[in-house]
Structure formats: structure tokens, C-alpha cells
Design an enzyme around this catalytic site. Structure first.
Site, PDB file in Angstrom:
ATOM      1  N   LYS A 112      41.876  35.643  10.293  1.00 40.58           N
ATOM      2  CA  LYS A 112      42.295  34.406   9.616  1.00 40.58           C
ATOM      3  C   LYS A 112      42.225  33.206  10.571  1.00 40.58           C
ATOM      4  O   LYS A 112      41.954  32.082  10.141  1.00 40.58           O
ATOM      5  CB  LYS A 112      43.688  34.576   9.005  1.00 40.58           C
ATOM      6  CG  LYS A 112      43.655  35.512   7.789  1.00 40.58           C
ATOM      7  CD  LYS A 112      44.923  35.469   6.986  1.00 40.58           C
ATOM      8  CE  LYS A 112      45.010  36.584   5.968  1.00 40.58           C
ATOM      9  NZ  LYS A 112      44.163  36.487   4.828  1.00 40.58           N
ATOM     10  N   LYS A 197      37.281  43.518   2.542  1.00 37.87           N
ATOM     11  CA  LYS A 197      38.391  43.825   1.631  1.00 37.87           C
ATOM     12  C   LYS A 197      38.395  42.870   0.443  1.00 37.87           C
ATOM     13  O   LYS A 197      38.059  41.696   0.596  1.00 37.87           O
ATOM     14  CB  LYS A 197      39.695  43.659   2.433  1.00 37.87           C
ATOM     15  CG  LYS A 197      40.929  44.105   1.728  1.00 37.87           C
ATOM     16  CD  LYS A 197      42.169  43.619   2.465  1.00 37.87           C
ATOM     17  CE  LYS A 197      42.429  42.151   2.211  1.00 37.87           C
ATOM     18  NZ  LYS A 197      43.768  41.695   2.577  1.00 37.87           N
ATOM     19  N   LYS A 200      42.781  38.031  -2.067  1.00 38.80           N
ATOM     20  CA  LYS A 200      43.121  37.026  -3.083  1.00 38.80           C
ATOM     21  C   LYS A 200      42.924  35.597  -2.592  1.00 38.80           C
ATOM     22  O   LYS A 200      42.792  34.686  -3.377  1.00 38.80           O
ATOM     23  CB  LYS A 200      44.541  37.239  -3.596  1.00 38.80           C
ATOM     24  CG  LYS A 200      45.653  37.020  -2.579  1.00 38.80           C
ATOM     25  CD  LYS A 200      46.993  37.077  -3.278  1.00 38.80           C
ATOM     26  CE  LYS A 200      47.931  38.129  -2.710  1.00 38.80           C
ATOM     27  NZ  LYS A 200      48.242  37.993  -1.301  1.00 38.80           N
TER      28      LYS A 200
END
Ligand code: AQP
Length: 332
Positions: A112, A197, A200
């Protein structure tokens, strides 16, 4: 009685990955005679670029979806992280227990942080410290088990390390929780990029099935899923054929069948995709319908969250006070 704790962060609409990897396990735990706490971890959603109104909206939606999925407020405690101050109180003590090095090793932080840098945004300090706040979320409740998907395993392992370290330094204070993963679909992959993955946040597109997607949208996304080249038929091979293995995992999770055995029943990808689409649509249908009913009465959901926060505060306060005493702080 086993105490269970887990959470979901409102960084986007909940996905099929969240459902199969985590939420379904929570509902199962909620049916058993366990003491379960589930949390919309809204503070964690502030660790990346965010829109305040969207976080608020998604927090409400996540809570409503968890109830729609089958969590019952009579049996479990459902609440919002920012409503219980004990989490942030405890996080500071755990920041005094964790090291900079171990936080920088977290895979999610690396991914991230790299994404934030690539987007030209700064890396928020809270992105680095977020696993410590997550450890506080868990340890504040004397938690025994943390049901999560595979991507959160490393953070729960850090939580265990911090609990053990704290207990060794300052005397027995925290229960040391263990991680529980689903047998199948612990890591649902993106349908367009089956080496990543299904997530969302980010630019969720055609490869992400959301729990509230209309059946037609689910079908389209599944039918367009990337499969693998090669004419070896349908075989379960995660390394060599990740796209097909992902579809088989999803079908296995929906039907309760072994993905390896399921593979033997298919001659081609078309029939497999049709069955996956049907299974996912049927799995999510009751959740979507119940969500629509619950969303029509937001006051009722808020009432559940208020009562949940009240109970959570009562459970967490003595644990956090115990930690404050143990680490050497004067009694208030
Ligand atoms: N693809 C997945 N497969 C299986 N389990 C998954 N989970 C998330 N994605 C998958 C599990 O869902 C629970 C709640 O996740 P979270 O809200 O803590 O977010 P996350 O783990 O960081 O993953 P997301 O949903 O993809 O969010 P973003 O995009 O914001 O990172 C967890 O138990 C998680 O393991």
C-alpha cells in the site's frame, strides 16, 4: 467460552473475497455458542487517501451488510471501532512494544505504501502503524480466535508477538489469540488478474465481485474471468493455472465441495464459469435482499451499533486499564 474478534475496514464496498474469506466464518461462529465481537474498523480506513463522506457511508453499509449476511445482534456484539476509545488508548502502549523494523516488514504496508507513492500521494504514518492498532483491536477483548482471510494472517501473527512480548516484559496481561482461516477461499483472487488478491479498494473493476452486485453484473464478471492458456482441460493447479484454480476455489467455497474433485467434472471453461456464476448469484441473493430491507431502516442499524459499542467499552476498559497498570503508568 471462546472469545472471537474480527473486523472489516470501510475502504470500499465489501467483496466476494471478504464474504468467503471472513464474513461467512463470522456468521458460522455467531451460530455456535461463542462470544463473538465484530467491528467496522473505520479508523483503519483513514490510513490511505479517503473521502470523509464516503468512509461514513461505507461504514454504515458494512454494518448493514454484516447484519444482512446473518450476524444477529442478540448473539454477537457489532460495533464501530471509533466508538470505543479503548482501541486507541491501547494502541499507544503497543507502539511502545513494537519496533519500527517489524512494522516495515508487513507485506500490506509495503504494497500500500508503494501504491500511495505511485499515485503521488504521501504515505501516511498511520499506514505503518495500522497493524499495531489492529493488535489493540484484538487484544483489548482477551480474544482467543481471530477469523480472517489469508492476507491478514501476518497482522494476527504480529498481534501474537506483541502480546507475548508485553506479557514477558510486564507480567501476564493479554490473552494470546490464534488465527483461524477458512479451509477453502482463504484468498480469493481478482478475476481479471488472478495473481492479485480480490480487493475492495484501489480501482476495483471487472475482476472484483461485490456482495451487492446485481445478478447480471455477477454473471458478466464471472463469464469474463481470465482463464489460463493451455489445453490441459480443467485442472486444479494454483501455480500454473491460477485463473482456473481461483474459479474452482470459489465454486468449492460456495458448494462445500473439494476444488480438486470439482475440476474432474469439467471438460471446458465455459461450463465451469456458468456454474460458478450460478453458485455465487445464489449465495449472495439472500444477503442482497436482506440488505435492501435493512437499509430502509438505518435507525435500527444505528441502534445495534450503539448497543454494541456500549458492551464493547465495558469489556475493553478493564483489559486496557490492566495494561496501563502493568506498563508502569500511575492509576488515574
Ligand atoms: N480476496 C480475499 N479473499 C479472502 N479473504 C479476504 N479478505 C479480504 N480480501 C479477501 C478478508 O476480509 C476481511 C476484511 O478485510 P479488510 O476489510 O480488513 O480488508 P483487507 O484485508 O485489507 O482486504 P480488502 O477487503 O481487499 O481491503 P483493501 O482493498 O482496503 O486492502 C479480512 O479478514 C480479510 O482477510
Amino acid at each position: 467460552m471462546t472469545r472471537i474478534f474480527s473486523g472489516v475496514k470501510p475502504t470500499g464496498h465489501l467483496t466476494l473475497g471478504n464474504y468467503l474469506g471472513a464474513v461467512r466464518q463470522w456468521v458460522a461462529a455467531d451460530q455456535a455458542p461463542e462470544d463473538a465481537l465484530f467491528c467496522v474498523v473505520d479508523l483503519h480506513a483513514l490510513t490511505i487517501e479517503h473521502d470523509p463522506a464516503r468512509v461514513r457511508r461505507l461504514s454504515r453499509e458494512a454494518a448493514t451488510l454484516l447484519l444482512a449476511a446473518g450476524l444477529s445482534p442478540e448473539k454477537c456484539t457489532l460495533f464501530v471501532q471509533s466508538h470505543v476509545d479503548e482501541h486507541t488508548r491501547l494502541a499507544y502502549l503497543l507502539e511502545c512494544t513494537a519496533t519500527d523494523g517489524e512494522l516495515r516488514r508487513m507485506i500490506q504496508y509495503k504494497e500500500k505504501a508503494a501504491a500511495a507513492q505511485a499515485a503521488g500521494a504521501g504515505v501516511r504514518l498511520s499506514l505503518l502503524t495500522y497493524p499495531v492498532l489492529m493488535a489493540a483491536d484484538i487484544l483489548a477483548y482477551d480474544t482467543d480466535e481471530v477469523p480472517v482471510g489469508e492476507d491478514q494472517r501476518q497482522h494476527v501473527e504480529l498481534t501474537r508477538d506483541l502480546a507475548v512480548r508485553f506479557n514477558q516484559r510486564y507480567g501476564p496481561t493479554f490473552a494470546v489469540p490464534k488465527v483461524t482461516l477458512p479451509a477453502v477461499a482463504a484468498r480469493v483472487m481478482d478475476l481479471q488478474d488472478p495473481t492479485s488478491k480480490m480487493g475492495k479498494s484501489g480501482d476495483a473493476g471487472a475482476g472484483v465481485v461485490f456482495m451487492l452486485d446485481e445478478p447480471g453484473v455477477v454473471r458478466k464478471k464471472v463469464m469474463r474471468a481470465v482463464t489460463d492458456s493451455g489445453d490441459g482441460g480443467v485442472v486444479y493447479d494454483r501455480a500454473a493455472r491460477p485463473g482456473v484454480a481461483n474459479l474452482l476455489d470459489v465454486l468449492g467455497a460456495c458448494t462445500g465441495a473439494d476444488p480438486v474433485v470439482l475440476a474432474e467434472g469439467y471438460g471446458g471453461y465455459g461450463a465451469l464459469k456458468r456454474d460458478v456464476a450460478d453458485a455465487v448469484v445464489e449465495l449472495l441473493r439472500p444477503v442482497r435482499e436482506r440488505h435492501a430491507e435493512l437499509a430502509a431502516d438505518p435507525g435500527a442499524v444505528e441502534k445495534v451499533l450503539r448497543a454494541g459499542a456500549e458492551r464493547a467499552r465495558g469489556l475493553a476498559r478493564p483489559v486496557v486499564d490492566r495494561a496501563y497498570r502493568a506498563i508502569g503508568l500511575l492509576e488515574r
